[in-house]
Design a protein around this motif. Sequence first.
Motif, PDB file in Angstrom:
ATOM      1  N   MET A 217     -38.519  21.276 -24.104  1.00 11.45           N
ATOM      2  CA  MET A 217     -37.864  20.642 -22.953  1.00 11.45           C
ATOM      3  C   MET A 217     -38.512  21.160 -21.678  1.00 11.45           C
ATOM      4  O   MET A 217     -38.831  22.345 -21.576  1.00 11.45           O
ATOM      5  N   GLN A 218     -38.716  20.274 -20.729  1.00  8.00           N
ATOM      6  CA  GLN A 218     -39.404  20.624 -19.497  1.00  8.00           C
ATOM      7  C   GLN A 218     -38.517  20.333 -18.294  1.00  8.00           C
ATOM      8  O   GLN A 218     -38.039  19.205 -18.107  1.00  8.00           O
ATOM      9  N   LEU A 219     -38.307  21.355 -17.460  1.00  6.97           N
ATOM     10  CA  LEU A 219     -37.473  21.200 -16.278  1.00  6.97           C
ATOM     11  C   LEU A 219     -38.054  20.160 -15.327  1.00  6.97           C
ATOM     12  O   LEU A 219     -37.311  19.365 -14.735  1.00  6.97           O
ATOM     13  N   ASP A 220     -39.383  20.125 -15.191  1.00  6.91           N
ATOM     14  CA  ASP A 220     -40.008  19.162 -14.265  1.00  6.91           C
ATOM     15  C   ASP A 220     -39.703  17.722 -14.679  1.00  6.91           C
ATOM     16  O   ASP A 220     -39.507  16.855 -13.825  1.00  6.91           O
ATOM     17  N   ALA A 221     -39.670  17.459 -15.984  1.00  9.27           N
ATOM     18  CA  ALA A 221     -39.371  16.099 -16.445  1.00  9.27           C
ATOM     19  C   ALA A 221     -37.935  15.724 -16.104  1.00  9.27           C
ATOM     20  O   ALA A 221     -37.653  14.582 -15.716  1.00  9.27           O
ATOM     21  N   TYR A 222     -37.007  16.668 -16.249  1.00  9.62           N
ATOM     22  CA  TYR A 222     -35.623  16.404 -15.855  1.00  9.62           C
ATOM     23  C   TYR A 222     -35.535  16.115 -14.367  1.00  9.62           C
ATOM     24  O   TYR A 222     -34.858  15.158 -13.941  1.00  9.62           O
ATOM     25  N   LEU A 223     -36.200  16.928 -13.542  1.00 12.42           N
ATOM     26  CA  LEU A 223     -36.138  16.730 -12.089  1.00 12.42           C
ATOM     27  C   LEU A 223     -36.721  15.373 -11.691  1.00 12.42           C
ATOM     28  O   LEU A 223     -36.204  14.712 -10.785  1.00 12.42           O
ATOM     29  N   LYS A 224     -37.767  14.952 -12.374  1.00  5.64           N
ATOM     30  CA  LYS A 224     -38.310  13.622 -12.117  1.00  5.64           C
ATOM     31  C   LYS A 224     -37.310  12.553 -12.513  1.00  5.64           C
ATOM     32  O   LYS A 224     -37.155  11.549 -11.801  1.00  5.64           O
ATOM     33  N   ARG A 225     -36.598  12.758 -13.624  1.00  3.34           N
ATOM     34  CA  ARG A 225     -35.588  11.793 -14.083  1.00  3.34           C
ATOM     35  C   ARG A 225     -34.489  11.607 -13.048  1.00  3.34           C
ATOM     36  O   ARG A 225     -34.008  10.490 -12.830  1.00  3.34           O
ATOM     37  N   ILE A 226     -34.066  12.681 -12.371  1.00 10.75           N
ATOM     38  CA  ILE A 226     -32.982  12.560 -11.395  1.00 10.75           C
ATOM     39  C   ILE A 226     -33.511  12.389  -9.962  1.00 10.75           C
ATOM     40  O   ILE A 226     -32.737  12.388  -9.015  1.00 10.75           O
TER      41      ILE A 226
ATOM     42  N   ALA B 211     -27.535  14.355  -7.394  1.00 11.52           N
ATOM     43  CA  ALA B 211     -28.678  13.607  -7.925  1.00 11.52           C
ATOM     44  C   ALA B 211     -28.429  13.172  -9.361  1.00 11.52           C
ATOM     45  O   ALA B 211     -28.764  12.046  -9.744  1.00 11.52           O
ATOM     46  N   GLN B 212     -27.848  14.060 -10.183  1.00  8.19           N
ATOM     47  CA  GLN B 212     -27.590  13.671 -11.577  1.00  8.19           C
ATOM     48  C   GLN B 212     -26.574  12.541 -11.635  1.00  8.19           C
ATOM     49  O   GLN B 212     -26.757  11.565 -12.368  1.00  8.19           O
ATOM     50  N   LEU B 213     -25.471  12.651 -10.886  1.00 10.95           N
ATOM     51  CA  LEU B 213     -24.451  11.602 -10.928  1.00 10.95           C
ATOM     52  C   LEU B 213     -24.989  10.270 -10.422  1.00 10.95           C
ATOM     53  O   LEU B 213     -24.598   9.213 -10.904  1.00 10.95           O
ATOM     54  N   ARG B 214     -25.878  10.324  -9.446  1.00 11.84           N
ATOM     55  CA  ARG B 214     -26.433   9.093  -8.882  1.00 11.84           C
ATOM     56  C   ARG B 214     -27.371   8.385  -9.849  1.00 11.84           C
ATOM     57  O   ARG B 214     -27.435   7.150  -9.884  1.00 11.84           O
ATOM     58  N   THR B 215     -28.086   9.144 -10.667  1.00  9.41           N
ATOM     59  CA  THR B 215     -29.154   8.553 -11.484  1.00  9.41           C
ATOM     60  C   THR B 215     -28.828   8.470 -12.969  1.00  9.41           C
ATOM     61  O   THR B 215     -29.416   7.648 -13.684  1.00  9.41           O
ATOM     62  N   ILE B 216     -27.928   9.317 -13.460  1.00  9.08           N
ATOM     63  CA  ILE B 216     -27.633   9.357 -14.889  1.00  9.08           C
ATOM     64  C   ILE B 216     -26.175   8.981 -15.106  1.00  9.08           C
ATOM     65  O   ILE B 216     -25.274   9.744 -14.757  1.00  9.08           O
ATOM     66  N   PRO B 217     -25.905   7.837 -15.691  1.00  7.48           N
ATOM     67  CA  PRO B 217     -24.520   7.397 -15.849  1.00  7.48           C
ATOM     68  C   PRO B 217     -23.822   8.068 -17.032  1.00  7.48           C
ATOM     69  O   PRO B 217     -24.453   8.489 -18.004  1.00  7.48           O
ATOM     70  N   PHE B 218     -22.533   8.149 -16.924  1.00 10.57           N
ATOM     71  CA  PHE B 218     -21.673   8.421 -18.071  1.00 10.57           C
ATOM     72  C   PHE B 218     -21.578   7.121 -18.866  1.00 10.57           C
ATOM     73  O   PHE B 218     -21.315   6.065 -18.296  1.00 10.57           O
TER      74      PHE B 218
ATOM     75  N   VAL C  64     -31.482  11.468 -22.709  1.00 14.64           N
ATOM     76  CA  VAL C  64     -31.226  11.254 -21.280  1.00 14.64           C
ATOM     77  C   VAL C  64     -32.511  11.279 -20.463  1.00 14.64           C
ATOM     78  O   VAL C  64     -32.708  10.441 -19.580  1.00 14.64           O
ATOM     79  N   VAL C  65     -33.386  12.216 -20.750  1.00 16.80           N
ATOM     80  CA  VAL C  65     -34.598  12.376 -19.942  1.00 16.80           C
ATOM     81  C   VAL C  65     -35.719  11.476 -20.451  1.00 16.80           C
ATOM     82  O   VAL C  65     -36.323  10.715 -19.682  1.00 16.80           O
ATOM     83  N   LEU C  66     -36.015  11.541 -21.730  1.00 18.77           N
ATOM     84  CA  LEU C  66     -37.158  10.806 -22.261  1.00 18.77           C
ATOM     85  C   LEU C  66     -36.853   9.326 -22.472  1.00 18.77           C
ATOM     86  O   LEU C  66     -37.699   8.471 -22.198  1.00 18.77           O
ATOM     87  N   ARG C  67     -35.650   9.006 -22.956  1.00 21.74           N
ATOM     88  CA  ARG C  67     -35.300   7.602 -23.205  1.00 21.74           C
ATOM     89  C   ARG C  67     -34.564   6.963 -22.038  1.00 21.74           C
ATOM     90  O   ARG C  67     -34.210   5.783 -22.112  1.00 21.74           O
ATOM     91  N   GLN C  68     -34.321   7.720 -20.989  1.00 21.90           N
ATOM     92  CA  GLN C  68     -33.726   7.182 -19.753  1.00 21.90           C
ATOM     93  C   GLN C  68     -32.339   6.579 -19.976  1.00 21.90           C
ATOM     94  O   GLN C  68     -31.969   5.583 -19.363  1.00 21.90           O
ATOM     95  N   SER C  69     -31.571   7.172 -20.900  1.00 21.89           N
ATOM     96  CA  SER C  69     -30.210   6.736 -21.126  1.00 21.89           C
ATOM     97  C   SER C  69     -29.243   7.630 -20.365  1.00 21.89           C
ATOM     98  O   SER C  69     -29.651   8.537 -19.639  1.00 21.89           O
ATOM     99  N   GLY C  70     -27.946   7.380 -20.559  1.00 29.19           N
ATOM    100  CA  GLY C  70     -26.923   8.270 -20.040  1.00 29.19           C
ATOM    101  C   GLY C  70     -26.316   9.040 -21.197  1.00 29.19           C
ATOM    102  O   GLY C  70     -26.979   9.331 -22.185  1.00 29.19           O
ATOM    103  N   GLY C  71     -25.018   9.352 -21.098  1.00 30.02           N
ATOM    104  CA  GLY C  71     -24.364  10.072 -22.173  1.00 30.02           C
ATOM    105  C   GLY C  71     -22.925  10.374 -21.827  1.00 30.02           C
ATOM    106  O   GLY C  71     -22.411   9.910 -20.814  1.00 30.02           O
ATOM    107  N   TRP C  72     -22.270  11.153 -22.708  1.00 34.05           N
ATOM    108  CA  TRP C  72     -20.900  11.569 -22.429  1.00 34.05           C
ATOM    109  C   TRP C  72     -20.889  13.060 -22.182  1.00 34.05           C
ATOM    110  O   TRP C  72     -21.944  13.689 -22.084  1.00 34.05           O
TER     111      TRP C  72
ATOM    112  N   ASN D   1     -28.503   1.546 -14.164  1.00 37.35           N
ATOM    113  CA  ASN D   1     -29.871   1.966 -14.498  1.00 37.35           C
ATOM    114  C   ASN D   1     -30.067   2.123 -16.006  1.00 37.35           C
ATOM    115  O   ASN D   1     -30.814   2.985 -16.466  1.00 37.35           O
ATOM    116  N   LEU D   2     -29.425   1.260 -16.787  1.00 34.52           N
ATOM    117  CA  LEU D   2     -29.516   1.324 -18.244  1.00 34.52           C
ATOM    118  C   LEU D   2     -30.146   0.039 -18.771  1.00 34.52           C
ATOM    119  O   LEU D   2     -29.519  -1.013 -18.774  1.00 34.52           O
TER     120      LEU D   2
END
Length: 267
Positions: free
Chosen positions: A1-10, A29-36, A58-66, A244-245
């Motif tokens: 897992m890479q922190l930079d990839a997460y930061l790019k995702r959000i 940033a997470q709430l704005r870009t990654i949905p529940f 969430v990061v690689l497939r650009q989905s959200g989650g619970w 964004n899904l």
Amino acid sequence: MQLDAYLKRIEYSQPLEPDRSTLDGLVKAQLRTIPFENLDQQMGVDVSTAVDRAYEKVVLRQSGGWCFELNGLFGWVLREIGFEVAVLAGHVGPDKPQPGETGDHMLLHVDCDGPLLVDVGFGGGPYQPVPLRPGTFSQPPYTISISNEGDGWYKYSELADGNESNYWFTLDKVETSHFETANRQLQSDPNSPFRRTLTAQRRVRNKHVVLRGLVKRTIDEAGTREVRLSSEQALVDCLKNDFNLDIPQIATCWPALIRRHEELFGT
């Protein structure tokens, strides 16, 4: 897992320090870009509490989650930056849990200029960290409160436009494995709300957009506005444009959504 990839995702590019400015910025940033959302549960795809699985989804497939995915991943991010983080177990609902009841909601206790409740996995009420003490806090359109209910129990509540949601928690630290029972039950029990009703939620500034079944609600300081989706394509478009899904295969759930809507509200 890479922190930079997460930061790019959000879409976060600010300096990273284990301080309140960074924490506030990452939460927003997470709430704005990654949905529940519970789309996998609706489509019968297994969902794991493992952080590496949440990262892949969430990061690689650009989905959200619970909550188990979103707060689990966010806890990993904060620890990578240097924050002191503990996992707490919540019990969703208005009533105090029964003795021995396993928590069904993951939240985070972060020490940063004092103890804070951090929750990026409850759908969108807390748009920034909440002081982990009894009190009432304004995070428009929500009024958020924490009350001390005795015997080590605290109650979290969020209220907007007359609608209230709650969960109970203690300050006892738990491991991710604590949630395995709830993770299995909530995605396998046909009476689970995560099986019965599709949802996606996204918090952007002073607005909370919520899709439940066929109805999209926009909640802000002006009140609540509702739109009913009219077709499977409208569902696909709503998820893409509002959350964004980009998941066109969710259209296969449309007949079940129609049946559920008619059971609740008639034709």
